[in-house]
Design a protein around this motif. Sequence first.
Motif, PDB file in Angstrom:
ATOM      1  N   PRO A   1       0.844  -1.198   0.000  1.00  0.00           N
ATOM      2  CA  PRO A   1       0.000   0.000   0.000  1.00  0.00           C
ATOM      3  C   PRO A   1       0.878   1.246   0.000  1.00  0.00           C
ATOM      4  CG  PRO A   1      -0.565  -1.472   1.815  1.00  0.00           C
ATOM      5  CD  PRO A   1       0.683  -1.992   1.203  1.00  0.00           C
ATOM      6  N   ALA A   2       0.421   2.294  -0.672  1.00  0.00           N
ATOM      7  CA  ALA A   2       1.169   3.547  -0.716  1.00  0.00           C
ATOM      8  C   ALA A   2       0.198   4.697  -0.940  1.00  0.00           C
ATOM      9  CB  ALA A   2       2.208   3.510  -1.837  1.00  0.00           C
ATOM     10  N   ASN A   3       0.650   5.890  -0.593  1.00  0.00           N
ATOM     11  CA  ASN A   3      -0.152   7.079  -0.802  1.00  0.00           C
ATOM     12  C   ASN A   3      -0.609   7.166  -2.253  1.00  0.00           C
ATOM     13  OD1 ASN A   3      -1.237   9.671   0.081  1.00  0.00           O
ATOM     14  ND2 ASN A   3       0.340  10.566  -1.223  1.00  0.00           N
ATOM     15  N   ASN A   4      -1.846   7.514  -2.446  1.00  0.00           N
ATOM     16  CA  ASN A   4      -2.482   7.750  -3.744  1.00  0.00           C
ATOM     17  C   ASN A   4      -2.897   6.481  -4.484  1.00  0.00           C
ATOM     18  OD1 ASN A   4      -3.544   9.855  -5.295  1.00  0.00           O
ATOM     19  ND2 ASN A   4      -1.923   9.610  -6.811  1.00  0.00           N
ATOM     20  N   LYS A   5      -2.604   5.308  -3.936  1.00  0.00           N
ATOM     21  CA  LYS A   5      -3.051   4.056  -4.563  1.00  0.00           C
ATOM     22  C   LYS A   5      -4.529   3.849  -4.249  1.00  0.00           C
ATOM     23  CE  LYS A   5       0.892   2.402  -6.107  1.00  0.00           C
ATOM     24  NZ  LYS A   5       1.150   2.085  -7.473  1.00  0.00           N
ATOM     25  N   ILE A   6      -5.217   3.166  -5.143  1.00  0.00           N
ATOM     26  CA  ILE A   6      -6.601   2.786  -4.879  1.00  0.00           C
ATOM     27  C   ILE A   6      -6.557   1.407  -4.228  1.00  0.00           C
ATOM     28  CG2 ILE A   6      -8.837   2.221  -5.882  1.00  0.00           C
ATOM     29  CD1 ILE A   6      -8.275   4.374  -7.991  1.00  0.00           C
ATOM     30  N   ALA A   7      -7.189   1.301  -3.067  1.00  0.00           N
ATOM     31  CA  ALA A   7      -7.092   0.081  -2.273  1.00  0.00           C
ATOM     32  C   ALA A   7      -8.470  -0.443  -1.895  1.00  0.00           C
ATOM     33  CB  ALA A   7      -6.281   0.348  -1.002  1.00  0.00           C
TER      34      ALA A   7
ATOM     35  N   PHE B   1     -16.141  -4.275   3.581  1.00  0.00           N
ATOM     36  CA  PHE B   1     -15.149  -3.953   2.559  1.00  0.00           C
ATOM     37  C   PHE B   1     -15.537  -2.660   1.863  1.00  0.00           C
ATOM     38  CE2 PHE B   1     -14.202  -8.478   2.883  1.00  0.00           C
ATOM     39  CZ  PHE B   1     -12.812  -8.450   2.856  1.00  0.00           C
ATOM     40  N   THR B   2     -14.532  -1.876   1.503  1.00  0.00           N
ATOM     41  CA  THR B   2     -14.742  -0.646   0.749  1.00  0.00           C
ATOM     42  C   THR B   2     -13.559  -0.443  -0.173  1.00  0.00           C
ATOM     43  OG1 THR B   2     -15.324   1.692   0.909  1.00  0.00           O
ATOM     44  CG2 THR B   2     -13.688   0.884   2.483  1.00  0.00           C
ATOM     45  N   VAL B   3     -13.766   0.293  -1.249  1.00  0.00           N
ATOM     46  CA  VAL B   3     -12.670   0.649  -2.149  1.00  0.00           C
ATOM     47  C   VAL B   3     -12.544   2.174  -2.134  1.00  0.00           C
ATOM     48  CG1 VAL B   3     -14.163   0.580  -4.216  1.00  0.00           C
ATOM     49  CG2 VAL B   3     -11.678   0.380  -4.455  1.00  0.00           C
ATOM     50  N   LYS B   4     -11.327   2.661  -1.844  1.00  0.00           N
ATOM     51  CA  LYS B   4     -11.078   4.099  -1.742  1.00  0.00           C
ATOM     52  C   LYS B   4      -9.620   4.377  -2.108  1.00  0.00           C
ATOM     53  CE  LYS B   4     -15.062   5.281   0.231  1.00  0.00           C
ATOM     54  NZ  LYS B   4     -15.880   4.196  -0.277  1.00  0.00           N
TER      55      LYS B   4
ATOM     56  N   GLY C   1       1.965  10.240   9.229  1.00  0.00           N
ATOM     57  CA  GLY C   1       1.585   9.110  10.066  1.00  0.00           C
ATOM     58  C   GLY C   1       0.093   8.861  10.155  1.00  0.00           C
ATOM     59  N   GLU C   2      -0.701   9.616   9.419  1.00  0.00           N
ATOM     60  CA  GLU C   2      -2.159   9.424   9.418  1.00  0.00           C
ATOM     61  C   GLU C   2      -2.591   8.789   8.105  1.00  0.00           C
ATOM     62  OE1 GLU C   2      -3.779  12.993  12.253  1.00  0.00           O
ATOM     63  OE2 GLU C   2      -3.674  13.377  10.106  1.00  0.00           O
ATOM     64  N   VAL C   3      -3.665   7.995   8.173  1.00  0.00           N
ATOM     65  CA  VAL C   3      -4.226   7.345   6.992  1.00  0.00           C
ATOM     66  C   VAL C   3      -5.658   7.828   6.812  1.00  0.00           C
ATOM     67  CG1 VAL C   3      -4.859   5.142   5.939  1.00  0.00           C
ATOM     68  CG2 VAL C   3      -2.774   5.302   7.307  1.00  0.00           C
ATOM     69  N   TRP C   4      -5.961   8.221   5.592  1.00  0.00           N
ATOM     70  CA  TRP C   4      -7.299   8.674   5.220  1.00  0.00           C
ATOM     71  C   TRP C   4      -7.763   7.838   4.033  1.00  0.00           C
ATOM     72  CZ3 TRP C   4      -9.414  13.028   7.742  1.00  0.00           C
ATOM     73  CH2 TRP C   4      -8.530  13.711   8.579  1.00  0.00           C
ATOM     74  N   LEU C   5      -9.046   7.563   3.959  1.00  0.00           N
ATOM     75  CA  LEU C   5      -9.645   6.914   2.796  1.00  0.00           C
ATOM     76  C   LEU C   5     -10.456   7.968   2.061  1.00  0.00           C
ATOM     77  CD1 LEU C   5     -10.824   3.527   4.325  1.00  0.00           C
ATOM     78  CD2 LEU C   5      -8.635   4.095   3.256  1.00  0.00           C
ATOM     79  N   GLN C   6     -10.018   8.266   0.850  1.00  0.00           N
ATOM     80  CA  GLN C   6     -10.650   9.345   0.102  1.00  0.00           C
ATOM     81  C   GLN C   6     -11.514   8.790  -1.024  1.00  0.00           C
ATOM     82  OE1 GLN C   6      -8.002  12.352  -1.399  1.00  0.00           O
ATOM     83  NE2 GLN C   6      -9.474  12.968  -2.954  1.00  0.00           N
ATOM     84  N   PRO C   7     -12.808   9.079  -0.978  1.00  0.00           N
ATOM     85  CA  PRO C   7     -13.665   8.719  -2.113  1.00  0.00           C
ATOM     86  C   PRO C   7     -13.365   9.653  -3.288  1.00  0.00           C
ATOM     87  CG  PRO C   7     -14.919   9.909  -0.462  1.00  0.00           C
ATOM     88  CD  PRO C   7     -13.534   9.741   0.084  1.00  0.00           C
TER      89      PRO C   7
ATOM     90  N   PHE D   1      -9.336  -1.938  10.972  1.00  0.00           N
ATOM     91  CA  PHE D   1      -8.935  -1.527   9.635  1.00  0.00           C
ATOM     92  C   PHE D   1      -7.797  -2.390   9.100  1.00  0.00           C
ATOM     93  CE2 PHE D   1      -6.099   1.210   7.024  1.00  0.00           C
ATOM     94  CZ  PHE D   1      -6.953   1.402   5.944  1.00  0.00           C
ATOM     95  N   VAL D   2      -7.979  -2.893   7.867  1.00  0.00           N
ATOM     96  CA  VAL D   2      -6.945  -3.648   7.169  1.00  0.00           C
ATOM     97  C   VAL D   2      -6.965  -3.227   5.708  1.00  0.00           C
ATOM     98  CG1 VAL D   2      -6.189  -5.951   6.421  1.00  0.00           C
ATOM     99  CG2 VAL D   2      -7.179  -5.654   8.688  1.00  0.00           C
ATOM    100  N   ILE D   3      -5.787  -2.918   5.169  1.00  0.00           N
ATOM    101  CA  ILE D   3      -5.684  -2.704   3.723  1.00  0.00           C
ATOM    102  C   ILE D   3      -5.566  -4.091   3.108  1.00  0.00           C
ATOM    103  CG2 ILE D   3      -4.345  -1.704   1.842  1.00  0.00           C
ATOM    104  CD1 ILE D   3      -3.462   0.484   3.872  1.00  0.00           C
ATOM    105  N   TRP D   4      -6.600  -4.500   2.396  1.00  0.00           N
ATOM    106  CA  TRP D   4      -6.731  -5.876   1.918  1.00  0.00           C
ATOM    107  C   TRP D   4      -5.982  -6.106   0.619  1.00  0.00           C
ATOM    108  CZ3 TRP D   4      -9.128  -9.044  -1.733  1.00  0.00           C
ATOM    109  CH2 TRP D   4      -9.342 -10.359  -1.319  1.00  0.00           C
ATOM    110  N   GLY D   5      -5.935  -5.112  -0.262  1.00  0.00           N
ATOM    111  CA  GLY D   5      -5.237  -5.271  -1.530  1.00  0.00           C
ATOM    112  C   GLY D   5      -5.275  -3.981  -2.334  1.00  0.00           C
ATOM    113  N   ILE D   6      -4.450  -3.939  -3.381  1.00  0.00           N
ATOM    114  CA  ILE D   6      -4.342  -2.763  -4.241  1.00  0.00           C
ATOM    115  C   ILE D   6      -5.004  -3.053  -5.584  1.00  0.00           C
ATOM    116  CG2 ILE D   6      -2.718  -1.197  -5.395  1.00  0.00           C
ATOM    117  CD1 ILE D   6      -2.798  -0.952  -2.296  1.00  0.00           C
ATOM    118  N   VAL D   7      -5.824  -2.121  -6.039  1.00  0.00           N
ATOM    119  CA  VAL D   7      -6.492  -2.264  -7.336  1.00  0.00           C
ATOM    120  C   VAL D   7      -5.469  -1.997  -8.439  1.00  0.00           C
ATOM    121  CG1 VAL D   7      -8.313  -1.367  -8.839  1.00  0.00           C
ATOM    122  CG2 VAL D   7      -8.720  -1.583  -6.373  1.00  0.00           C
TER     123      VAL D   7
END
Length: 147
Positions: free
Chosen positions: A87-93, A101-104, A111-117, A133-139
């Motif tokens: 996972p990395a900044n700006n990736k869709i996850a 489950f959600t995709v954002k 040090g903060e994580v945000w999910l941006q629609p 919260f778990v980042i399950w995978g990268i689109v």
Amino acid sequence: MIAHKSNSLIFFLPEAIEGAGTNFFDTGISAGFPSPAEDFKEQRLSLDDELVKNKEATFYAKVSGQSMIGAGLDDNDLLVIDRSLEPANNKIAVCFLDGEFTVKRLRVSNGEVWLQPENPNYPIIKITEDNNFVIWGIVTNVIKKVY
């Protein structure tokens, strides 16, 4: 084969079929003026070979909802998700957040994580230690119907 279903995503396992593929003409299709094709090279093309880099860690999921339309992810699109990617900044996850489950789009800063629609009608979600919260995978790809 359906692997898991939640309110916002339905997950499918990729099923490789030996020798599968569809005819593929490697000529380039013009979206402008038509050009006469000299040679049509017919080959076999497997979408799994093109879209799946790590078969053991790749899943498909259907999008449900409109929160990512600005990123080109529409309702009923098929996502290709690779769980082996970092996972990395700006990736869709695809994320597991508080039982769903959600995709954002991931936003990581200081040090903060945000999910941006990618739709202004949906709120940005700040992840806190209170969240499950778990980042399950990268689109990696999206497959669309164009009818």
